[in-house]
Design a protein around this motif. Structure first.
Motif, PDB file in Angstrom:
ATOM      1  N   LEU A 175     -65.763 117.296 -12.152  1.00 51.16           N
ATOM      2  CA  LEU A 175     -66.917 118.177 -11.890  1.00 51.16           C
ATOM      3  C   LEU A 175     -68.732 117.154 -12.523  1.00 51.16           C
ATOM      4  N   VAL A 176     -68.198 117.689 -14.142  1.00 47.04           N
ATOM      5  CA  VAL A 176     -68.902 117.240 -15.099  1.00 47.04           C
ATOM      6  C   VAL A 176     -68.841 115.234 -15.079  1.00 47.04           C
ATOM      7  N   TRP A 177     -68.162 114.916 -15.307  1.00 46.30           N
ATOM      8  CA  TRP A 177     -68.287 113.242 -14.838  1.00 46.30           C
ATOM      9  C   TRP A 177     -69.163 113.133 -13.768  1.00 46.30           C
ATOM     10  N   GLY A 178     -69.224 113.537 -12.494  1.00 41.68           N
ATOM     11  CA  GLY A 178     -69.291 113.598 -11.311  1.00 41.68           C
ATOM     12  C   GLY A 178     -70.904 113.841 -10.951  1.00 41.68           C
ATOM     13  N   HIS A 179     -70.696 114.864 -12.067  1.00 41.57           N
ATOM     14  CA  HIS A 179     -72.356 115.513 -12.125  1.00 41.57           C
ATOM     15  C   HIS A 179     -73.547 114.156 -13.491  1.00 41.57           C
ATOM     16  N   VAL A 180     -72.737 113.509 -14.057  1.00 37.15           N
ATOM     17  CA  VAL A 180     -73.110 112.761 -15.224  1.00 37.15           C
ATOM     18  C   VAL A 180     -73.854 111.426 -14.017  1.00 37.15           C
TER      19      VAL A 180
END
Length: 366
Positions: free
Chosen positions: A328-333
């Motif tokens: 989720l964080v990777w997709g956000h960044v």
């Protein structure tokens, strides 16, 4: 927002609609409730979820302490469920150890504890202080763990001006269970993973981004303990793989009468490897003993023994949640896609089957 005296329907319960369309978050809703409640000039803001079993003495304890402390957190005790797989009941073990050992230690060394979002009372003047610094909204709408972030921000905002946030473990009588908030936690594996992934994103990633590393060495050490949880969860799963590979090596060597040892990987026979494994096994036994003791203190010795069997389940849930949080964080960044707050699935307690005041959470009602 429930305020005033309980009377006829509608006299004490007020519906507070948002002034904008969704999607929304829990923090967004809490800010709307805070704004509406300020008109009644409350002395304390109490946070609970709809599925919580509120202790009959919770309001008394919080009311007595909130005048001295800006935030009072009651222990959280997940209710036991007939789950052979242990997904639901592993929450019992984690909260028993966290709220029985970790948070009291944290309060002693750092002068504060994070909010659990339920069974939590904020003094009105303290929450007003936080709201003034944030344009009237004490909770960050974009945070996935708005309660955790608000409590830490409050402690930082108050600094040395009476900013001690406490965990109140208050028994009704000596030897009795403490006044606590109880609820059912997710029993499906996927629901537990989604919930904990949200916790990991909010605490580890957003906590780092929004709060940074303020304070001295002790406070930073406490924050490090919070933010290393996703990494520890993945490493724990990798540890199972190492133990399996190492155990397979020795099992093969034993079955082959030692012939397999000559062709085994060099690390298997390295002098330091056995010592490293022995040290890690000792540390594992130490951690498992803590988990069993604190679960047993809260739920009885039978559940304390079951806590040992539930440890692999807890590690698997946490590892999958850490991977999901990282995704989720990777997709956000990478894409700028916003991190969306996801509602957790909950089961609502049956009043006929709930434990009464003073009874352990695992004991049946009379």
């Amino acid at each position: 927002w429930a305020g005033g005296r309980a009377g006829a329907a509608g006299d004490w319960l007020r519906i507070v609609p948002l002034d904008h369309d969704g999607p929304t978050s829990k923090a967004d809703c809490l800010n709307a409730l805070y704004t509406a409640a300020r008109a009644d000039a409350p002395a304390v803001y109490l946070l609970h979820d709809a599925e919580d079993l509120v202790d009959p003495d919770a309001l008394t304890v919080i009311n007595l302490l909130v005048g001295r402390y800006p935030m009072v957190q009651l222990p959280v005790e997940p209710l036991a469920q007939p789950s052979w797989f242990g997904v639901a009941n592993h929450y019992m073990d984690e909260f028993a150890e966290s709220h029985g050992k970790d948070l009291p230690w944290r309060e002693a060394v750092s002068g504060g504890v994070p909010s659990a979002g339920v069974g939590c009372g904020f003094a009105a003047d303290a929450l007003d202080t936080l709201a003034r610094a944030r344009g009237g909204r004490p909770f960050r709408p974009g945070s996935l763990t708005e309660d955790y972030e608000a409590a830490l921000s409050l402690a930082l905002a108050l600094g040395n001006r009476g900013g001690r946030l406490i965990l109140a473990r208050v028994p009704r009588r000596p030897g009795a269970p403490p006044v606590a908030t109880r609820a059912y936690f997710p029993h499906r594996f996927s629901a537990a993973v989604r919930q904990k992934a949200r916790w990991y994103v909010g605490i580890a990633y957003q906590g780092w981004r929004l709060l940074g590393w303020p304070g001295g060495v002790v406070r930073r050490w406490v924050l490090l303990r919070d933010r290393k949880a996703p990494l520890v969860a993945v490493l724990a799963l990798a540890g199972y793989g190492f133990v399996g590979a190492y155990g397979g090596y020795w099992l093969t060597a034993w079955l082959d009468g030692g012939a397999a040892a000559a062709s085994a990987p060099a690390w298997g026979a390295a002098p330091g490897t056995l010592a490293l494994v022995q040290v890690n096994l000792a540390l594992l036994a130490w951690r498992a003993g803590h988990r069993m003791v604190y679960t047993g203190r809260t739920y009885g010795w039978r559940q304390g023994l079951w806590a040992l069997a539930r440890m692999p389940v807890a590690n698997l849930v946490n590892a999958c949640a850490a991977v999901r949080a990282g995704w989720l964080v990777w997709g956000h960044v990478r894409s700028g896609r916003p991190l969306v707050w996801q509602k957790t699935e909950h089961s609502f307690p049956d009043p006929a089957r709930l434990p009464g005041p003073g009874r352990r959470p695992g004991e049946p009602a009379s």
